[in-house]
Design an enzyme around this catalytic site. Structure first.
Site, PDB file in Angstrom:
ATOM      1  N   GLY A 206       0.817  -1.217   0.000  1.00  0.00           N
ATOM      2  CA  GLY A 206       0.000   0.000   0.000  1.00  0.00           C
ATOM      3  C   GLY A 206       0.847   1.262   0.000  1.00  0.00           C
TER       4      GLY A 206
ATOM      5  CB  ALA B 159      -6.508  -0.248   6.135  1.00  0.00           C
TER       6      ALA B 159
ATOM      7  CB  THR C 207      -8.052   2.406   2.110  1.00  0.00           C
ATOM      8  OG1 THR C 207      -7.581   1.788   0.912  1.00  0.00           O
ATOM      9  CG2 THR C 207      -7.086   2.134   3.245  1.00  0.00           C
TER      10      THR C 207
ATOM     11  CE1 TYR D  86     -10.799   3.214   5.772  1.00  0.00           C
ATOM     12  CE2 TYR D  86     -11.326   5.494   6.285  1.00  0.00           C
ATOM     13  CZ  TYR D  86     -10.393   4.499   6.106  1.00  0.00           C
ATOM     14  OH  TYR D  86      -9.051   4.777   6.255  1.00  0.00           O
TER      15      TYR D  86
ATOM     16  CE  LYS E 237      -8.188   2.436   9.707  1.00  0.00           C
ATOM     17  NZ  LYS E 237      -7.051   1.512   9.378  1.00  0.00           N
TER      18      LYS E 237
HETATM   19  N1  LIG Z   1      -5.618   6.715   2.169  1.00  0.00           N
HETATM   20  C1  LIG Z   1      -6.010   7.686   2.993  1.00  0.00           C
HETATM   21  O1  LIG Z   1      -6.393   8.786   2.571  1.00  0.00           O
HETATM   22  C2  LIG Z   1      -5.986   7.463   4.485  1.00  0.00           C
HETATM   23  C3  LIG Z   1      -6.421   8.500   5.309  1.00  0.00           C
HETATM   24  C4  LIG Z   1      -6.372   8.326   6.690  1.00  0.00           C
HETATM   25  C5  LIG Z   1      -5.904   7.141   7.211  1.00  0.00           C
HETATM   26  N2  LIG Z   1      -5.502   6.141   6.387  1.00  0.00           N
HETATM   27  C6  LIG Z   1      -5.044   4.894   6.991  1.00  0.00           C
HETATM   28  O2  LIG Z   1      -3.658   4.759   6.726  1.00  0.00           O
HETATM   29  C7  LIG Z   1      -3.318   3.373   6.614  1.00  0.00           C
HETATM   30  C8  LIG Z   1      -2.577   3.128   5.331  1.00  0.00           C
HETATM   31  O3  LIG Z   1      -3.447   3.452   4.252  1.00  0.00           O
HETATM   32  P1  LIG Z   1      -2.944   3.595   2.757  1.00  0.00           P
HETATM   33  O4  LIG Z   1      -3.362   4.930   2.291  1.00  0.00           O
HETATM   34  O5  LIG Z   1      -1.524   3.168   2.655  1.00  0.00           O
HETATM   35  O6  LIG Z   1      -3.914   2.529   2.077  1.00  0.00           O
HETATM   36  P2  LIG Z   1      -3.707   1.661   0.767  1.00  0.00           P
HETATM   37  O7  LIG Z   1      -2.756   2.322  -0.157  1.00  0.00           O
HETATM   38  O8  LIG Z   1      -5.088   1.320   0.305  1.00  0.00           O
HETATM   39  O9  LIG Z   1      -2.985   0.375   1.322  1.00  0.00           O
HETATM   40  C9  LIG Z   1      -3.665  -0.580   2.084  1.00  0.00           C
HETATM   41  C10 LIG Z   1      -3.041  -1.914   1.791  1.00  0.00           C
HETATM   42  O10 LIG Z   1      -3.780  -2.886   2.523  1.00  0.00           O
HETATM   43  C11 LIG Z   1      -3.912  -4.010   1.670  1.00  0.00           C
HETATM   44  N3  LIG Z   1      -5.022  -4.875   2.015  1.00  0.00           N
HETATM   45  C12 LIG Z   1      -6.347  -4.664   1.837  1.00  0.00           C
HETATM   46  N4  LIG Z   1      -7.025  -5.760   2.183  1.00  0.00           N
HETATM   47  C13 LIG Z   1      -6.112  -6.684   2.581  1.00  0.00           C
HETATM   48  C14 LIG Z   1      -6.191  -8.012   3.028  1.00  0.00           C
HETATM   49  N5  LIG Z   1      -7.346  -8.655   3.110  1.00  0.00           N
HETATM   50  N6  LIG Z   1      -5.046  -8.653   3.349  1.00  0.00           N
HETATM   51  C15 LIG Z   1      -3.854  -8.036   3.228  1.00  0.00           C
HETATM   52  N7  LIG Z   1      -3.708  -6.787   2.786  1.00  0.00           N
HETATM   53  C16 LIG Z   1      -4.832  -6.117   2.467  1.00  0.00           C
HETATM   54  C17 LIG Z   1      -4.121  -3.417   0.303  1.00  0.00           C
HETATM   55  O11 LIG Z   1      -3.854  -4.392  -0.682  1.00  0.00           O
HETATM   56  P3  LIG Z   1      -4.527  -4.274  -2.130  1.00  0.00           P
HETATM   57  O12 LIG Z   1      -3.854  -3.089  -2.769  1.00  0.00           O
HETATM   58  O13 LIG Z   1      -4.236  -5.577  -2.741  1.00  0.00           O
HETATM   59  O14 LIG Z   1      -5.981  -4.023  -1.885  1.00  0.00           O
HETATM   60  C18 LIG Z   1      -3.109  -2.295   0.307  1.00  0.00           C
HETATM   61  O15 LIG Z   1      -1.830  -2.739  -0.126  1.00  0.00           O
HETATM   62  C19 LIG Z   1      -4.638   2.613   6.751  1.00  0.00           C
HETATM   63  O16 LIG Z   1      -4.791   2.187   8.077  1.00  0.00           O
HETATM   64  C20 LIG Z   1      -5.681   3.660   6.416  1.00  0.00           C
HETATM   65  O17 LIG Z   1      -6.913   3.347   7.042  1.00  0.00           O
HETATM   66  C21 LIG Z   1      -5.507   6.290   5.029  1.00  0.00           C
END
Ligand SMILES: NC(=O)c1ccc[n+]([C@@H]2O[C@H](COP(=O)([O-])OP(=O)(O)OC[C@H]3O[C@@H](n4cnc5c(N)ncnc54)[C@H](OP(=O)(O)O)[C@@H]3O)[C@@H](O)[C@H]2O)c1
Length: 294
Positions: A10, A59, A61, A124, A128
């Protein structure tokens, strides 16, 4: 020191692999290596690997998709973190986990504090929050880092969406009445590495168990974020930008109007965080350099 990173494919997970270099043996578990929907697989992997520290960057997301797939969102965002926390406690390993500004309802005037009462508006956000509560209930050493508006040069995010849309559109209408702090995935990864450096050994993180707000400094709207992207010299296409209200851009999930997170606790404990505009400029500069090399 062996550090397991889940969700290493991610935005934050990928950035962590670079930021953690030199801090120990990094074991990167992307979805192909560990599916967090499988509790037994989580337990088996962690018992085999015996990490000294676990960082959960995985996550569900997809904020809008979660509205019609609550079961999966809760499985990945609440059940899996509980299992990770249970295994972490069993190993005596701290768990670093990421959460979100979307645990709040956006109704506050100022920036949200860690102990403000969460009231998520979306599936979502609820999933979380349930993850945060599950980790705390297990009772092991944990740091929950609430982030906001994450972007980077890979994955799905607002920055890449804007740059892609600009290839085909001369004008874009962007929501101007939601405010928050756009945060580069590298900022989160570097800050996480800073936490680990701050403790000379993982056990020292026990003193820091709890929730922290971790996002870039300052605030803007999505419209302001778009303006800053297209004002950067490394970005050549410049569509006309029109501010619109949230009501003019309906989405399945409701987002908080005020996503501002107060990061004083993080800064006091672990050090400074960059201003969002500075981090964005650095990210776009890097993109320009990578494009030149390609
Ligand atoms: N993105 C935002 O704007 C945002 C904002 C606030 C907080 N956050 C939090 O920050 C953290 C990191 O988010 P990010 O932006 O890096 O999200 P991201 O780019 O969507 O990365 C999440 C990763 O989790 C993987 N994942 C999903 N389902 C899974 C499963 N069943 N088993 C194993 N891996 C799985 C995804 O794999 P796939 O790619 O294969 O689906 C992806 O690689 C999360 O906790 C998120 O809630 C994000």
């Amino acid at each position: 020191m062996r550090i397991v990173v889940t969700g290493s494919g991610g935005q934050v997970g990928g950035a962590l692999l670079a930021s953690l270099a030199g801090l120990g043996e990094i074991v990167a578990l992307d979805r192909a290596r560990l599916n967090l929907a499988d509790d037994d697989a989580i337990r088996t992997a962690l018992r085999e690997l015996q990490p000294a520290l676990i960082i959960n960057a995985a996550a569900y997301t997809a904020v809008d998709a979660a509205e019609s797939d609550a079961a999966t969102a809760f499985r990945i965002n609440a059940d899996a973190p509980r299992v990770l926390a249970e295994e972490a406690e069993r190993l005596g390993a701290p768990l670093i986990h990421y959460s979100t500004d979307y645990v709040f309802d956006g109704s506050k005037d100022g920036a949200w504090l860690e102990d403000d009462v969460p009231a998520p508006l979306s599936v979502y956000g609820r999933s979380k929050l349930a993850g945060e509560q599950a980790i705390a209930a297990v009772g092991g050493v944990h740091l929950i880092l609430r982030c906001s508006w994450v972007y980077g040069l890979t994955g799905k995010n607002f920055l890449l969406t804007m740059l892609k849309l600009a290839d085909t559109r001369d004008a874009l209408s962007i929501v101007d009445d939601q405010i928050g702090a756009p945060t580069w995935s590298r900022t989160i990864a570097d800050a996480t590495a800073g936490i680990i450096r701050h403790a000379s050994e993982p056990a020292q993180l026990a003193a820091h168990t709890g929730v922290y707000h971790l996002c870039a400094g300052g605030q803007t709207s999505w419209f302001g974020f778009a303006q800053a992207i297209f004002a950067h010299p490394a970005v050549t296409r410049r569509p006309a930008l029109h501010p619109i209200a949230t009501a003019e851009y309906p989405t399945p999930a409701t987002r908080p109007a005020n996503s501002r997170l107060n990061t004083d606790k993080f800064r006091r404990t672990f050090g400074d965080l960059p201003a969002w505009g500075d981090a964005l400029a650095e990210c776009l500069q890097l993109r320009g350099e990578l494009n030149m090399k390609a």
